[in-house]
Design a protein around this motif. Structure first.
Motif, PDB file in Angstrom:
ATOM      1  N   HIS A   1       0.839  -1.210   0.000  1.00 45.69           N
ATOM      2  CA  HIS A   1       0.000   0.000   0.000  1.00 45.69           C
ATOM      3  C   HIS A   1       0.872   1.258   0.000  1.00 45.69           C
ATOM      4  O   HIS A   1       0.683   2.161  -0.831  1.00 45.69           O
ATOM      5  CB  HIS A   1      -0.907  -0.026   1.235  1.00 45.69           C
TER       6      HIS A   1
ATOM      7  N   SER B   1      -2.070   4.077  -3.984  1.00 42.16           N
ATOM      8  CA  SER B   1      -1.796   3.046  -2.979  1.00 42.16           C
ATOM      9  C   SER B   1      -2.816   1.921  -3.065  1.00 42.16           C
ATOM     10  O   SER B   1      -2.476   0.738  -2.904  1.00 42.16           O
ATOM     11  CB  SER B   1      -1.796   3.653  -1.579  1.00 42.16           C
ATOM     12  N   LEU B   2      -4.080   2.262  -3.344  1.00 42.28           N
ATOM     13  CA  LEU B   2      -5.110   1.234  -3.452  1.00 42.28           C
ATOM     14  C   LEU B   2      -5.034   0.497  -4.780  1.00 42.28           C
ATOM     15  O   LEU B   2      -5.416  -0.676  -4.865  1.00 42.28           O
ATOM     16  CB  LEU B   2      -6.494   1.860  -3.248  1.00 42.28           C
TER      17      LEU B   2
ATOM     18  N   GLU C   1      -2.340  -2.007  -3.800  1.00 48.77           N
ATOM     19  CA  GLU C   1      -2.734  -2.998  -2.804  1.00 48.77           C
ATOM     20  C   GLU C   1      -3.934  -3.822  -3.235  1.00 48.77           C
ATOM     21  O   GLU C   1      -3.951  -5.051  -3.041  1.00 48.77           O
ATOM     22  CB  GLU C   1      -3.050  -2.314  -1.477  1.00 48.77           C
TER      23      GLU C   1
END
Length: 491
Positions: free
Chosen positions: A260, A293-294, A297
């Motif tokens: 992330h 980040s998502l 991740e």
């Protein structure tokens, strides 16, 4: 001449912000606890100095002159971003900025010990002071911007976003999310999932994280990985600081945390070098930042094709065991179960955690909710959205997040906005380049090239709506996010 003077002035601001970022990273990772008071005072002084420089009276004349100058299109955008930052600074008195910085440092440091002790009574007066000062900031900003108090704070993190838009988007999610959570849980109820057997030594977890960061293209010449109570990505583009936290009995927590934060870091490292010292060279918004980040991740790392690459890395560091088989890891990393902790939530229940916080912080800032009543409201909404009670459980309830301790009200919506933006980006990427499965298996770097071309290189040269519509072919909406969740979890 005035434009050049402004760019030099804001480059000096960047250097001060650089120092503040590294001091904040050190406070969270390396600093001995006895140094907190001195560090809080030093960071407060630095915040005041930076703020005073932004309030320098000559800037008003420079902006007036620069607005009349003949500038290139990108210089005009840069000028507008400098003006926005200057406007934000000049609407607040320096003593209020310093007071909030000091109160925030004290509250955040105390939170580190008060939360594990479930000590709401000890936390409340510190939090109430931060809330009171944040309300003063919101009132001052609202008067200048002509916005509601909450929207004036939201503007800091999501320029152009308004609570009316959030209400519309979140109300749409509320229409289908509860049924989806139940349907996925029913589907997964009969699945057999093996749990990895630890313990997992922290040094080996760190080595695994570094390997995955390298796989994801992280530039170790301009960043590093450390440990903190709450994972974050800080520093500056030239020196990105990632942190995670480790649990010897749970390898996934640190691993997914590293992935992330690497998404955040790759965005920072991919910002255009020629603009990095100016506001226009910074990330567009926290929602766009969170989308990166998502994307890493959720869209990428929990995809079966990427999990197939994680499996041998886990075996290399911790030995072979049935739980590390790709099919099992794919099930393990996509389990859906309502829980108390936001940072540990799966991507299906996560929006519920954000909508809860959004409703609470909006009412706190607008004066519809007082600090002392926070635990009760938190419990009510947790029961409504996730069927869980946090009565008396402050550490897993209203004390679990670090954000409000330093006055970061208006930040939480960025997380679910980021999930929606990430889903839209993944959908657009696949329409243009082929399935994620194929890209992960055969052309992983091409994924990062697409993000570089469509998101990272634009920094703040485009407003959020234009950036998303240009990259994805449509404005913000929840449809791609809903489709992603249905496809991944229901088939």
């Amino acid at each position: 001449m005035s434009y050049s003077a402004l760019t030099h002035h804001f480059e000096q601001q960047h250097h001060l912000q650089h120092l503040g970022a590294i001091c904040g990273w050190d406070q969270a990772t390396m600093m001995p606890s006895g140094g907190n008071q001195a560090r809080a005072e030093a960071m407060s002084a630095l915040a005041v100095l930076s703020h005073q420089q932004l309030q320098d009276p000559k800037l008003a004349d420079w902006f007036a002159s620069a607005n009349q100058a003949s500038l290139a299109s990108d210089q005009k955008v840069s000028l507008a971003e400098m003006h926005r930052q200057w406007r934000d600074a000049t609407m607040l008195p320096s003593d209020l900025v310093g007071a909030l910085s000091l109160a925030g440092s004290r509250c955040e440091h105390a939170w580190r010990s008060l939360r594990p002790a479930n000590d709401w009574a000890g936390f409340l007066p510190l939090f109430a002071e931060v809330l009171n000062l944040s309300r003063q900031v919101a009132a001052a900003r609202a008067d200048v911007l002509g916005l509601s108090r909450y929207d004036s704070l939201l503007e800091q993190f999501e320029p152009g976003m308004r609570s009316a838009t959030l209400d519309s988007v979140f109300n749409g999610v509320k229409q289908w999310l509860p049924a989806l959570i139940k349907e996925v849980q029913d589907k997964q109820g009969s699945e057999i999932v093996l749990q990895p057997q630890g313990p997992f030594a922290i040094e080996q977890q760190r080595a695994l994280g570094l390997d995955v960061m390298a796989l994801l293209g992280f530039d170790f010449n301009h960043g590093r990985l450390d440990v903190s109570v709450h994972p974050f990505c800080g520093g500056v583009s030239e020196d990105v600081r990632l942190t995670t936290r480790y649990d010897e009995h749970d390898v996934a927590q640190a691993l997914m945390g590293v992935i992330h934060e690497t998404g955040h870091a790759r965005y920072e490292q991919g910002l255009p070098a020629q603009w990095r010292k100016l506001p226009v060279g910074q990330a567009r918004s926290m929602g766009v930042h969170e989308s990166q980040s998502l994307f890493f991740e959720m869209q990428l790392a929990r995809h079966p094709a990427f999990i197939a690459q994680l499996s041998p890395l886990l075996e290399r560091h911790f030995g072979t065991q049935p739980a590390f088989a790709p099919d099992n890891l794919a099930k393990l990393y996509t389990r859906v179960k309502p829980g108390f902790i936001r940072v540990d939530a799966d991507e299906v229940t996560y929006p519920a955690h954000i909508m809860l916080r959004y409703e609470i912080e909006r009412d706190l800032i607008e004066g519809k909710l007082e600090a002392k009543d926070l635990p009760e409201r938190w419990d009510q909404l947790m029961q409504r959205y996730l069927g869980l009670s946090t009565q008396g459980n402050y550490k897993d309830g209203c004390m679990q997040d670090i954000h409000w301790t330093d006055g970061s009200f208006g930040y939480f919506p960025s997380y679910t906005l980021g999930a929606m933006y990430a889903a839209q980006q993944a959908s657009a990427m696949q329409q243009q380049q082929g399935s994620l499965e194929q890209l992960i298996e055969q052309q992983l770097p091409s994924i990062f090239d697409w993000l570089q071309h469509n998101i990272w290189q634009h920094a703040s040269l485009l407003d959020t709506d234009t950036l998303i519509e240009q990259a994805c072919g449509q404005p913000l909406n929840e449809s791609a996010f809903k489709q992603h969740l249905q496809q991944r979890y229901l088939g």
